[in-house]
Structures are given as C-alpha cells and as structure tokens.
Enzyme design. Structure first.
Site, PDB file in Angstrom:
ATOM      1  N   ASN A   1      20.548 109.762-110.196  1.00 11.98           N
ATOM      2  CA  ASN A   1      19.523 110.774-110.459  1.00 11.98           C
ATOM      3  C   ASN A   1      18.540 110.321-111.534  1.00 11.98           C
ATOM      4  O   ASN A   1      17.323 110.414-111.375  1.00 11.98           O
ATOM      5  CB  ASN A   1      20.182 112.088-110.885  1.00 11.98           C
ATOM      6  CG  ASN A   1      20.947 112.732-109.744  1.00 11.98           C
ATOM      7  OD1 ASN A   1      20.966 112.215-108.638  1.00 11.98           O
ATOM      8  ND2 ASN A   1      21.578 113.859-110.021  1.00 11.98           N
TER       9      ASN A   1
ATOM     10  N   HIS B   1     -28.334 122.951-100.434  1.00 12.57           N
ATOM     11  CA  HIS B   1     -28.151 123.486 -99.082  1.00 12.57           C
ATOM     12  C   HIS B   1     -28.616 122.495 -98.015  1.00 12.57           C
ATOM     13  O   HIS B   1     -28.987 122.900 -96.909  1.00 12.57           O
ATOM     14  CB  HIS B   1     -28.898 124.823 -98.910  1.00 12.57           C
ATOM     15  CG  HIS B   1     -28.624 125.813 -99.987  1.00 12.57           C
ATOM     16  ND1 HIS B   1     -27.489 126.600-100.023  1.00 12.57           N
ATOM     17  CD2 HIS B   1     -29.330 126.130-101.110  1.00 12.57           C
ATOM     18  CE1 HIS B   1     -27.517 127.369-101.097  1.00 12.57           C
ATOM     19  NE2 HIS B   1     -28.615 127.097-101.779  1.00 12.57           N
TER      20      HIS B   1
ATOM     21  N   SER C   1     -20.899  99.642 -81.155  1.00 16.59           N
ATOM     22  CA  SER C   1     -20.406 100.465 -80.057  1.00 16.59           C
ATOM     23  C   SER C   1     -20.048  99.564 -78.882  1.00 16.59           C
ATOM     24  O   SER C   1     -20.757  98.597 -78.590  1.00 16.59           O
ATOM     25  CB  SER C   1     -21.475 101.475 -79.626  1.00 16.59           C
ATOM     26  OG  SER C   1     -21.157 102.044 -78.375  1.00 16.59           O
TER      27      SER C   1
ATOM     28  N   LYS D   1     -26.171 100.471 -81.472  1.00 17.35           N
ATOM     29  CA  LYS D   1     -25.483 101.246 -82.504  1.00 17.35           C
ATOM     30  C   LYS D   1     -24.966 100.373 -83.639  1.00 17.35           C
ATOM     31  O   LYS D   1     -24.478  99.276 -83.443  1.00 17.35           O
ATOM     32  CB  LYS D   1     -24.291 101.999 -81.899  1.00 17.35           C
ATOM     33  CG  LYS D   1     -24.648 103.096 -80.917  1.00 17.35           C
ATOM     34  CD  LYS D   1     -25.266 104.292 -81.605  1.00 17.35           C
ATOM     35  CE  LYS D   1     -24.279 104.998 -82.493  1.00 17.35           C
ATOM     36  NZ  LYS D   1     -23.114 105.510 -81.774  1.00 17.35           N
TER      37      LYS D   1
ATOM     38  N   ASN E   1     -22.429 101.599 -86.694  1.00 16.00           N
ATOM     39  CA  ASN E   1     -21.696 102.782 -87.134  1.00 16.00           C
ATOM     40  C   ASN E   1     -21.132 102.609 -88.538  1.00 16.00           C
ATOM     41  O   ASN E   1     -20.627 101.537 -88.887  1.00 16.00           O
ATOM     42  CB  ASN E   1     -20.542 103.074 -86.174  1.00 16.00           C
ATOM     43  CG  ASN E   1     -21.021 103.323 -84.762  1.00 16.00           C
ATOM     44  OD1 ASN E   1     -22.080 103.917 -84.557  1.00 16.00           O
ATOM     45  ND2 ASN E   1     -20.263 102.869 -83.781  1.00 16.00           N
TER      46      ASN E   1
ATOM     47  N   GLU F   1     -16.831 106.697 -92.587  1.00 19.35           N
ATOM     48  CA  GLU F   1     -16.205 107.732 -91.767  1.00 19.35           C
ATOM     49  C   GLU F   1     -14.688 107.746 -91.932  1.00 19.35           C
ATOM     50  O   GLU F   1     -14.063 108.807 -91.983  1.00 19.35           O
ATOM     51  CB  GLU F   1     -16.585 107.524 -90.301  1.00 19.35           C
ATOM     52  CG  GLU F   1     -18.058 107.819 -90.021  1.00 19.35           C
ATOM     53  CD  GLU F   1     -18.458 107.465 -88.594  1.00 19.35           C
ATOM     54  OE1 GLU F   1     -17.567 107.132 -87.782  1.00 19.35           O
ATOM     55  OE2 GLU F   1     -19.662 107.520 -88.299  1.00 19.35           O
TER      56      GLU F   1
ATOM     57  N   LYS G   1       8.608 109.647-103.237  1.00 22.28           N
ATOM     58  CA  LYS G   1       8.091 108.268-103.200  1.00 22.28           C
ATOM     59  C   LYS G   1       7.166 108.053-102.021  1.00 22.28           C
ATOM     60  O   LYS G   1       6.140 107.376-102.129  1.00 22.28           O
ATOM     61  CB  LYS G   1       9.242 107.273-103.176  1.00 22.28           C
ATOM     62  CG  LYS G   1       9.839 106.999-104.545  1.00 22.28           C
ATOM     63  CD  LYS G   1      10.971 106.028-104.490  1.00 22.28           C
ATOM     64  CE  LYS G   1      12.227 106.620-103.908  1.00 22.28           C
ATOM     65  NZ  LYS G   1      12.773 107.746-104.677  1.00 22.28           N
TER      66      LYS G   1
END
Length: 458
Positions: free
Chosen positions: A111, A157, A278, A284, A286, A291, A326
């Site tokens: 322990n 916004h 892509s 493309k 990416n 991401e 862990k």
C-alpha cells in the site's frame, strides 16, 4: 501462481483463476525505474538503522542494481502471474541473491509502496508537462515578437470586434500555458511528500528513518498520517486536472488553427510537415495535428472524471479501486506531453498571410469603437457616442461601405464634434492607441513577449 511467488498467499489454498489473474493485473510494467529506486532507498535505510543486517542490505541493493540492468536491457519477460511491477522486482531479486530478497519487504506494505510509486510517477510527469509547456511558450513568445505590429481581427462571438495584433493574440495562449506550467509545478510540490513508512494503513513498529529515504529519493517531507498517506490520490487528481485544463487550452489553439487555415479565413498556410492530404480530393491540405489535439481532449477530460468518480465512494484506507490511478495518469500524460511538443514544433512553421489578416482587421466596422472613443475624447458621454457611431455604422451598411469610406459631411451631420481627422482612424492608429499595460499596442506586445519568455524560463 505458486504460493511462493505470491506476496500474500499464506492464507489461500489453490490457484487463482486465470480470469481473476488477468482482470486484477496492473499496468505498471514500465515503471521499474521508480519502483527499484524506491526499493534501493528503503533497503539502505533498513541497513543503516539496523532493522536488517547491513550485509544483507548491501546484497539487496546490489541485486536490485542487477535487476534494473535486466529491465533496461530488455531481458525481462513480463509474467501476468506476478500481478504487478513490485512482485516482478521481488521475484527477480530472489533470482539474483536468494532468500535475502525476502528482507526487502520488511517494514513496508504494497500500500505505501504503491503510493510511493504513484507519487514518483506524478512528479516525473509534472516535470515533463511543465517542460513541454515552456517549450511552447518560448515558440509563441518568439512568434509574438516577430508579429508584434501585424494586425488581425479580434473576435467576440466569432464576429469581428476590434483589431488586435497577431502577436497579442498568440500571447494570450502563452499566458494560458504559463498558468498551466505553474499548475504542474504546484501539483509536483504537493505530490512530493513521501508516504513510505506508513505500512498498510497504521504505520510501522520498526525504528524507521523516513527522512533518510525522503532525502535519497528527493522528497521534500514525510507524510504525517499513515491512513491518508496510503489512501490519498489528491495529487493524481490535481495532475489530471492540470492536464485537462492544459489540453483544453491546446484544443482552443487547435480550433484557431483549423479556422485560420480554412479558405474562408485563409489567415495561415499549414506547413506540409504538420498536415495531411485527402485520399480523394487532391487539393486538400488538412490540419490533422490540430484536429487530433482537439479530438483527444475528451480522453484527458475523461481520465479526470474517471479518477474523481473512482474515489468518491471509497472509505479509508486502501482499496483495490485505487489501482486505476496509474492508467489514468499515464493515459492523460500520453496525450498532453506529446501535444505540447508537437505544437511547439508546429507553431514556428505556420505561414501567416499578413496582408489578408490586415485587410480583415480593417473590415466589418471593426474601428467603430475607435470612432466612439474619438467623440468621448471630445467630451461626449460614451453612451451617446455609442449611439452616434451606431447610426453611422447603419448608414455604412446601407451604402455597402466601411466607416472610413463615408463622406465627412455624414459625420458632421451626426455630431459637430467630428472633424476631418476622424477619417484618419485606421488599424494602425487603433492598435497604437491601446497602449495601457496588457493592451495590443505593438510596444506593449513586445514587452509582454519578453516578460513571458523570461518568466517561462525561470
């Protein structure tokens, strides 16, 4: 598993079911460095205090050194029947030095041994995460100095609000990461209390020198309460919380990179080394690094909730539920630390379209607040200035032009406080005007970048 190999087998008859063996196995096989370091310090203390003969303590230390070399050389075959790293080390030690290996566990329970291992692990991962945060802060500070005067739109916004500089925007993430670095440092300090000597839960009847072990292992202090020492996982929760906050910050930066690299924004061109293509659309490029950093945030947040939920129903002291700690620590660190380092490498390679950003910074009536401030400096109350400027914005919208493209006579009709110099308000003057501490004026951005880089390096 034979009874001889079990660390707890005396009370049991028969063998453990394989399902139980596999279900209860730990995930600590790669933590042998920490486990052996703790055992070496414990053995030395046992010998120095006379709890075991000094000769046997020396043999244990030498045997542990041999076991460590076997692990490092990849010569150790992991055996599920040995449950965890602690038992592996003890069994391999017995192979090296024979029966004297049984002395090692004197005055120690799994322990407090587990708690020691966990604290050493968290301490190590805090150092790695803090170093990763500092590397990214340095990269962002350098970029901020380069782009201290380059304008871009600031958003609220996700609508264009007021111009800021690219350097100022990047430094916002630098400030977040500095707080992240400090959270890892704080966590490390609270984790750096040695629990060894607490036994299973009640302490030890042996004349231990716990301070000696603490010094050897680099701990700042020893625990004061044996129950708390073996049951506490606050330091692990703190580490996971620091990881979660850091990964959320990285996810926000990742989202900016995804947006900015889109054709709709076109503020940044992704370096080939940090993008993918892509399989179908040849045009493309990416932002997969960004991401994935954004997507992996859920894993880190989940580990924090996982351990909080794990602890909430546990009475004192140790319960096997705690074995899950862990995995949570390692899983979170395996996301956060590499993400910090790949962002530190990617950030300097980003190619910003400064003309595009400047153009966007001056569009969308982003200078309207500066026009209102112009009237305020002439004595008009801000609310009135806000209304006057709002009327000019409405007229510019109807005409399909920007504020500075309205003829001066429309300004003069709106307020006799306007003079022709109102048409000289531009992005650069708006930036320069915000020269208060913490503002986006280029001089303030340079000061802030230097200060951040210095603080992150301290």
């Amino acid at each position: 598993m034979s009874e001889e190999q079990r660390t707890w087998g005396g009370r049991f008859e028969g063998s453990m079911d394989d399902l139980t063996r596999d279900y209860t196995a730990g995930v600590d096989r790669d933590l042998y460095e920490h486990d052996i370091a703790g055992s070496v310090a414990h053995a030395r203390m046992l010998g120095a205090t006379g709890i075991i003969p000094e000769g046997e303590a020396a043999a244990i230390v030498a045997g542990l050194g041999a076991v460590l070399e076997r692990f490092r050389a990849g010569e150790v075959e992991w055996r599920p029947d040995l449950e965890d790293i602690h038992t592996h080390v003890e069994v391999f030690l017995r192979d090296e030095i024979g029966a004297a290996a049984g002395r090692l566990h004197t005055a120690r329970s799994r322990n407090d041994q587990v708690s020691l291992l966990n604290r050493m692990l968290v301490r190590q991962q805090c150092d790695l995460a803090a170093a990763g945060a500092e590397a990214l802060i340095a990269a962002l500070s350098d970029l901020a100095l380069t782009h201290a005067a380059d304008p871009m739109p600031g958003y609220t916004h996700l609508q264009r609000a007021q111009p800021v500089t690219l350097g100022h925007h990047l430094l916002a993430y630098g400030e977040m990461l500095l707080r992240d670095r400090d959270r890892f440092r704080d966590c490390r300090a609270r984790a750096n209390v040695i629990p060894l000597g607490s036994g299973a839960l009640a302490g030890s009847p042996y004349p231990l020198d716990r301070e000696m072990v603490a010094r050897e292992l680099g701990f700042d202090s020893v625990s004061r309460n044996s129950l708390d020492a073996v049951a506490d996982r606050d330091y692990a929760i703190e580490f996971l919380a620091a990881c979660a906050i850091t990964q959320v910050h990285l996810s926000r930066l990742a989202e900016e990179i995804v947006l900015w690299s889109s054709a709709e924004f076109a503020f940044v061109r992704l370096p080939d080394a940090f993008a993918t293509g892509s399989s179908m659309m040849p045009q493309k490029k990416n932002a997969d690094v960004a991401e994935l950093a954004r997507g992996r945030s859920g894993r880190v947040l989940g580990e924090l909730v996982n351990l909080l939920a794990n602890l909430k129903g546990q009475p004192l002291a140790y319960n096997r539920d705690l074995q899950e700690d862990k995995a949570a620590i390692l899983n979170a660190a395996a996301v956060v630390v590499p993400t910090l380092h790949i962002f530190a490498a990617m950030a300097p390679a980003l190619e910003f379209d400064l003309e595009r950003m400047r153009e966007a910074a001056s569009g969308g009536f982003s200078l309207a607040t500066d026009v209102a401030d112009y009237l305020v400096r002439k004595g008009m109350p801000f609310r009135d200035a806000h209304a006057v400027t709002g009327g000019l914005v409405r007229e510019a919208e109807e005409r399909g032009c920007e504020l500075h493209e309205l003829p001066f006579d429309r300004y003069a009709e709106a307020s006799d406080l306007f003079e022709p110099d109102v048409l000289e308000i531009d992005v650069d003057s708006a930036l320069a005007a915000r020269d208060a501490i913490g503002g986006t004026a280029p001089a303030r951005v340079r000061e802030a970048a230097e200060a951040l880089r210095t603080e992150a390096g301290s």
